[in-house]
Design an enzyme around this catalytic site. Structure first.
Site, PDB file in Angstrom:
ATOM      1  NE  ARG A 108      -4.326  -1.561   1.676  1.00  0.00           N
ATOM      2  CZ  ARG A 108      -5.239  -2.082   2.496  1.00  0.00           C
ATOM      3  NH1 ARG A 108      -5.020  -2.113   3.794  1.00  0.00           N
ATOM      4  NH2 ARG A 108      -6.350  -2.556   2.012  1.00  0.00           N
ATOM      5  CE  LYS A 113     -21.100 -15.067   5.339  1.00  0.00           C
ATOM      6  NZ  LYS A 113     -20.755 -14.081   6.398  1.00  0.00           N
ATOM      7  N   GLY A 153      -9.944  -8.073  -1.422  1.00  0.00           N
ATOM      8  CA  GLY A 153      -8.715  -8.190  -0.643  1.00  0.00           C
ATOM      9  C   GLY A 153      -8.072  -9.557  -0.738  1.00  0.00           C
ATOM     10  N   GLY A 209     -13.076  -3.465   0.090  1.00  0.00           N
ATOM     11  CA  GLY A 209     -14.451  -2.958   0.181  1.00  0.00           C
ATOM     12  C   GLY A 209     -14.781  -1.969  -0.930  1.00  0.00           C
TER      13      GLY A 209
END
Ligand code: ADP
Ligand code: MG
Length: 398
Positions: A37, A202, A355, A379
């Protein structure tokens, strides 16, 4: 809508520029274990330094929950950023306190100051607009311009991301521009054939993505843990695999929609099963209509990987989110590897969001340059795949 870029701010020589970066890096015993990052933030920071701006950087680290906590100090980041920039980075002792003000006021042209963790101040991510705005006003006193480059946080309505952009002339940094352009290219008016590959754990995390991209894709491939809810919806035995029974009806709706719209919905045809969720659990390959009870599906099988490979080969644009299996265990990483390999070999415009997906591609040893874009924001990239408007982006658009 067009994002305002750094150039739109005009000549920045000697001007104070506040930059929001995403330096939320993993730490172990006070050492940074992955500086990806920080590296991703360099193009913008280098350009500002080269333009002889006075650069004040804001970032968060972890979840200090509005308390000053040395455990979450940006000190290791300041050191690493200094090494990568090849020049000293001053770390303020506070975020908007006396030291921050003093250091910001005495910056030389081309110098870089890093403020302490913005989340040491509870107003940073307060739900109360007035609290956030009050903090943003304090940030605004430190500089004349604002550059938003922390892609990992642009989906958040936070003081250093959203409110500050309304107070100073503001623009998107190079990372944010690249992320937005790439993710839009892979979701809005993509060059066809356009494929979407979804996996991960999920279905319920990805409902918005499926709903948005089912409207657009030529093919939608489902792998990972979420595939078993689709297989169960088809009436198959899925043993002890991840299964969200409460989503079965929703998933049936997606299958009907795909049929109506002529979207090629690809479900796994074979799967690797094992009795337990563990690295050494003995793996067996079975067809998806032959799954045994008492075992769980932990990866797609080679026939499925081959089908996906052929689809990827013929595609012009592919958006991928979510690993095809439990890639953290070598025995169940082959499906994820195969998809990554097919994308790496393909000439298509390929975007990897999420991610864990980005981490999978890296830990499996792929050269990042083989993909058109690997998103730095989990996100934020998911919300873009969902077709949402992100608050930290909307404020940078004309
Ligand atoms: P991303 O962060 O890329 O959006 P997710 O968070 O949705 O992806 O999912 C990643 C996780 O899904 C990984 O930790 C992986 O182990 C898990 N996963 C993938 N396939 C399976 C499976 N068949 N059973 C259980 N977990 C799985
Ligand atoms: Mg994840």
């Amino acid at each position: 809508m067009a994002l305002r870029d750094i150039e739109s701010l005009g000549d920045l020589t000697g001007r104070k520029v506040l930059v929001r970066s995403d330096f939320n890096v993993p730490l172990k015993d006070g050492k940074i274990t992955d500086d990806g990052r920080i590296r991703a933030a360099l193009p913008t920071l280098k350009a500002l330094v080269d333009a002889k701006a006075k650069v004040v950087v804001m970032a968060h680290l972890g979840r200090p929950k509005g308390q000053i906590n040395p455990e979450f100090s940006l000190a290791p980041v300041a050191t690493r950023l200094g090494e990568l920039l090849g020049k000293d980075v001053v770390l303020a002792k506070d975020t908007v306190g006396e030291d921050a003000k003093k250091q910001a006021a005495s910056l030389a042209d081309g110098q870089v100051l890093l403020l302490e963790n913005v989340r040491f101040d509870g107003r940073e991510n307060s739900k109360d607009d007035a609290e956030r705005e009050a903090l943003a006003k304090e940030y605004a006193q430190l500089a004349e311009f604002f550059v938003s480059d922390g892609f990992g946080v642009v989906h958040r309505k936070q003081a250093s991301v959203y409110d500050i952009a309304k107070l100073l002339p503001s623009a998107a940094g190079f990372l944010v521009v690249k992320e937005i352009e790439s993710l839009r290219r892979a979701t809005d008016n993509p060059e066809r054939p356009y494929g979407v590959i979804l996996g991960g754990s999920k279905v319920s995390d990805k409902l918005g993505v499926i709903e948005n991209l089912l409207e657009k894709a030529d093919f939608l491939a489902i792998g990972g843990g979420m595939a078993y809810t689709f297989l169960a919806a088809k009436g198959y035995e899925v043993g002890n695999s991840l299964l969200e029974t409460e989503q079965i009806e929703t998933v049936k709706g997606y299958m009907e929609k795909a049929e109506e719209r002529g979207v090629d919905l690809l479900l796994p045809v074979d799967t690797v099963v094992a009795p337990e969720f563990s690295a050494g659990s003995p793996a067996t390959l079975v067809d998806c209509d032959q799954m045994p009870t008492g075992q769980m599906g932990l990866d797609i099988g080679p026939k499925t990987a081959e089908l996906l490979g052929a689809k990827i080969k013929a595609a012009k644009t592919v958006a991928w989110n979510g690993p095809m299996g439990v890639f953290e265990f070598a025995a169940f990483s082959e499906g994820t590897k195969a998809v990554a390999q097919a994308l790496a070999d393909s000439e298509c415009f390929s975007v990897i969001g999420g991610g864990d997906s980005a981490a999978a591609v890296r830990t499996l040893g792929f050269d990042e340059n083989k993909f058109s874009h690997i998103s730095t924001g989990g996100g934020a990239s998911l919300e873009l795949l969902e077709g949402k408007t992100l608050p930290g982006i909307a404020v940078l658009e004309d």
